[in-house]
Motif scaffolding. Sequence first.
Motif, PDB file in Angstrom:
ATOM      1  N   ARG A 155       0.832  -1.207   0.000  1.00 21.02           N
ATOM      2  CA  ARG A 155       0.000   0.000   0.000  1.00 21.02           C
ATOM      3  C   ARG A 155       0.871   1.263   0.000  1.00 21.02           C
ATOM      4  O   ARG A 155       0.616   2.203  -0.751  1.00 21.02           O
ATOM      5  CB  ARG A 155      -0.916  -0.028   1.220  1.00 21.02           C
ATOM      6  CG  ARG A 155      -1.984  -1.106   1.082  1.00 21.02           C
ATOM      7  CD  ARG A 155      -2.756  -1.302   2.357  1.00 21.02           C
ATOM      8  NE  ARG A 155      -3.864  -2.236   2.156  1.00 21.02           N
ATOM      9  CZ  ARG A 155      -4.688  -2.615   3.117  1.00 21.02           C
ATOM     10  NH1 ARG A 155      -4.544  -2.173   4.343  1.00 21.02           N
ATOM     11  NH2 ARG A 155      -5.671  -3.459   2.852  1.00 21.02           N
ATOM     12  N   CYS A 198      -3.342  -0.670   9.474  1.00 20.59           N
ATOM     13  CA  CYS A 198      -3.392  -0.968   8.036  1.00 20.59           C
ATOM     14  C   CYS A 198      -3.971  -2.368   7.858  1.00 20.59           C
ATOM     15  O   CYS A 198      -3.328  -3.271   7.337  1.00 20.59           O
ATOM     16  CB  CYS A 198      -1.985  -0.860   7.438  1.00 20.59           C
ATOM     17  SG  CYS A 198      -1.982  -0.766   5.650  1.00 20.59           S
ATOM     18  N   PRO A 203      -8.308  -0.083   5.994  1.00 24.25           N
ATOM     19  CA  PRO A 203      -7.189   0.606   6.641  1.00 24.25           C
ATOM     20  C   PRO A 203      -7.626   1.929   7.263  1.00 24.25           C
ATOM     21  O   PRO A 203      -8.367   2.688   6.644  1.00 24.25           O
ATOM     22  CB  PRO A 203      -6.196   0.827   5.496  1.00 24.25           C
ATOM     23  CG  PRO A 203      -7.004   0.701   4.238  1.00 24.25           C
ATOM     24  CD  PRO A 203      -8.109  -0.253   4.547  1.00 24.25           C
ATOM     25  N   CYS A 205      -6.500   4.925   7.677  1.00 25.61           N
ATOM     26  CA  CYS A 205      -5.445   5.832   7.215  1.00 25.61           C
ATOM     27  C   CYS A 205      -5.376   7.119   8.048  1.00 25.61           C
ATOM     28  O   CYS A 205      -4.305   7.699   8.213  1.00 25.61           O
ATOM     29  CB  CYS A 205      -5.628   6.160   5.739  1.00 25.61           C
ATOM     30  SG  CYS A 205      -5.659   4.684   4.690  1.00 25.61           S
ATOM     31  N   CYS A 208      -2.853   6.834  10.731  1.00 25.33           N
ATOM     32  CA  CYS A 208      -1.610   6.149  10.356  1.00 25.33           C
ATOM     33  C   CYS A 208      -0.431   7.126  10.342  1.00 25.33           C
ATOM     34  O   CYS A 208      -0.512   8.198   9.726  1.00 25.33           O
ATOM     35  CB  CYS A 208      -1.769   5.526   8.967  1.00 25.33           C
ATOM     36  SG  CYS A 208      -0.262   4.741   8.374  1.00 25.33           S
ATOM     37  N   MET A 211       0.563   8.205   6.810  1.00 22.43           N
ATOM     38  CA  MET A 211      -0.526   8.625   5.914  1.00 22.43           C
ATOM     39  C   MET A 211      -0.027   9.542   4.784  1.00 22.43           C
ATOM     40  O   MET A 211      -0.331   9.334   3.611  1.00 22.43           O
ATOM     41  CB  MET A 211      -1.605   9.341   6.725  1.00 22.43           C
ATOM     42  CG  MET A 211      -2.778   9.789   5.874  1.00 22.43           C
ATOM     43  SD  MET A 211      -4.085  10.518   6.846  1.00 22.43           S
ATOM     44  CE  MET A 211      -3.380  12.073   7.282  1.00 22.43           C
ATOM     45  N   CYS A 214       1.881   7.754   1.980  1.00 23.01           N
ATOM     46  CA  CYS A 214       1.339   6.504   1.431  1.00 23.01           C
ATOM     47  C   CYS A 214       0.795   6.688   0.010  1.00 23.01           C
ATOM     48  O   CYS A 214      -0.211   7.377  -0.205  1.00 23.01           O
ATOM     49  CB  CYS A 214       0.242   5.979   2.350  1.00 23.01           C
ATOM     50  SG  CYS A 214      -0.423   4.399   1.788  1.00 23.01           S
ATOM     51  N   ALA A 222      -5.661   1.724  -1.769  1.00 25.93           N
ATOM     52  CA  ALA A 222      -5.024   1.024  -0.648  1.00 25.93           C
ATOM     53  C   ALA A 222      -5.786  -0.226  -0.220  1.00 25.93           C
ATOM     54  O   ALA A 222      -5.201  -1.296  -0.055  1.00 25.93           O
ATOM     55  CB  ALA A 222      -4.862   1.987   0.534  1.00 25.93           C
TER      56      ALA A 222
HETATM   57 FE1  SF4 Z   1      -2.011   1.598   5.298  1.00 27.35          FE
HETATM   58 FE2  SF4 Z   1      -1.221   3.626   3.802  1.00 27.35          FE
HETATM   59 FE3  SF4 Z   1      -3.536   3.773   5.080  1.00 27.35          FE
HETATM   60 FE4  SF4 Z   1      -1.242   3.848   6.461  1.00 27.35          FE
HETATM   61  S1  SF4 Z   1      -1.988   5.350   5.000  1.00 27.35           S
HETATM   62  S2  SF4 Z   1      -3.088   2.660   6.952  1.00 27.35           S
HETATM   63  S3  SF4 Z   1       0.055   2.483   5.224  1.00 27.35           S
HETATM   64  S4  SF4 Z   1      -3.006   2.331   3.462  1.00 27.35           S
END
Ligand code: SF4
Length: 354
Positions: A155, A198, A203, A205, A208, A211, A214, A222
């Motif tokens: 991802r 994730c 996910p 995001c 994250c 983020m 990504c 994703a």
């Molecule tokens: Fe996964 Fe990317 Fe979403 Fe983070 S930003 S949870 S790495 S898909």
Amino acid sequence: MREYADPDALLAWYDTHARNLPWRVGPRDRAAGLWPDPYRVWLSEVMLQQTTVAAVRGYFERFTALWPTVADLSAADDAQVMGEWAGLGYYARARNLLKCARVVVADHAGCFPDNREGLMALPGIGPYTAAAIAAIAFDRPEVVVDGNVERVMARLWDIRTPLPAAKPVIRAAAAWLTPADRSGDYAQAVMDLGATVCTPRAPACGVCPWMAACAGRATGVAADLPAKAPKKAKPLRLGHAYVARRSDGAWLLERRAESGLLGGMLGWPGSDWGMDPVPAPPVAAHWRDIGVEARHTFTHFHLRLRVHVAEVGHEAAPERGDFLPSAAFRPSELPTVMRKVFDLARTAFDTGGQ
Ligand code: SF4
């Protein structure tokens, strides 16, 4: 312009969000100079092969209560270890676990090697497990790629090649990010991110730490990554299983051959498993086909076992297996498929086939 994924951002997230796992030394304790016990790291990694954290917790706690050190495990009774492992599946792991513990004690004075190459020379430790132990227990900057890490990397870098063809490029991406410092924490941080943020279907995001970096999130794909090549349908195998109960309550069981599927595990005598299995009752008796099948799926095939039951007298002389007194029989020591057979047979005994 997109930022680059920063390992430090992930480590900062891990410092406050690390999962509390019974084999783990958390980031605060690691920062205070505490090291994980390689025995516990190794045991958890072997148990986690093909199995989830939720399924492993209880087993891990029982194993470490019974055998707190590798020396204790190396001196354990094989049958007891196999019995405690029952239900976790992939029973070759349990046999290798014992082999490995004995090699560590006999050849390494009870200390696990502290690097990937040395670990890989031990029974039952492949490249992934060796890298994971080297990173987590010894803070080596190894590239650790499990299913969670594959998902995060696919991802993060928007890798659309389906698995397994994508493995080399995913690994290269993971290697590029692996830091030289806090490598053990980092390896666990990526796994935790994949397990808690994730996640496969949805996910999160918004929370994250990667983020902004990504690519999969930026392009909106994703949740569909990693792409996977279609799975081949698993073939079906059939078989017969025989559950005999003696008049004193003893059960006719046999320990399976060391090599092969369910090797070394306790089970019900049965036929071969194939498309046209030949019935093979283990003792002369009035066998009753109870009309239901125990169904189980192994890695490479589906299995359906027809269950037969019989009540036998004291004079019964089995050609295979031995009668185990009911007081010594623990159904929990059976592998899952044999436990399914037992549950069906017990119902048939209880209802008398009505
Ligand atoms: Fe996964 Fe990317 Fe979403 Fe983070 S930003 S949870 S790495 S898909």
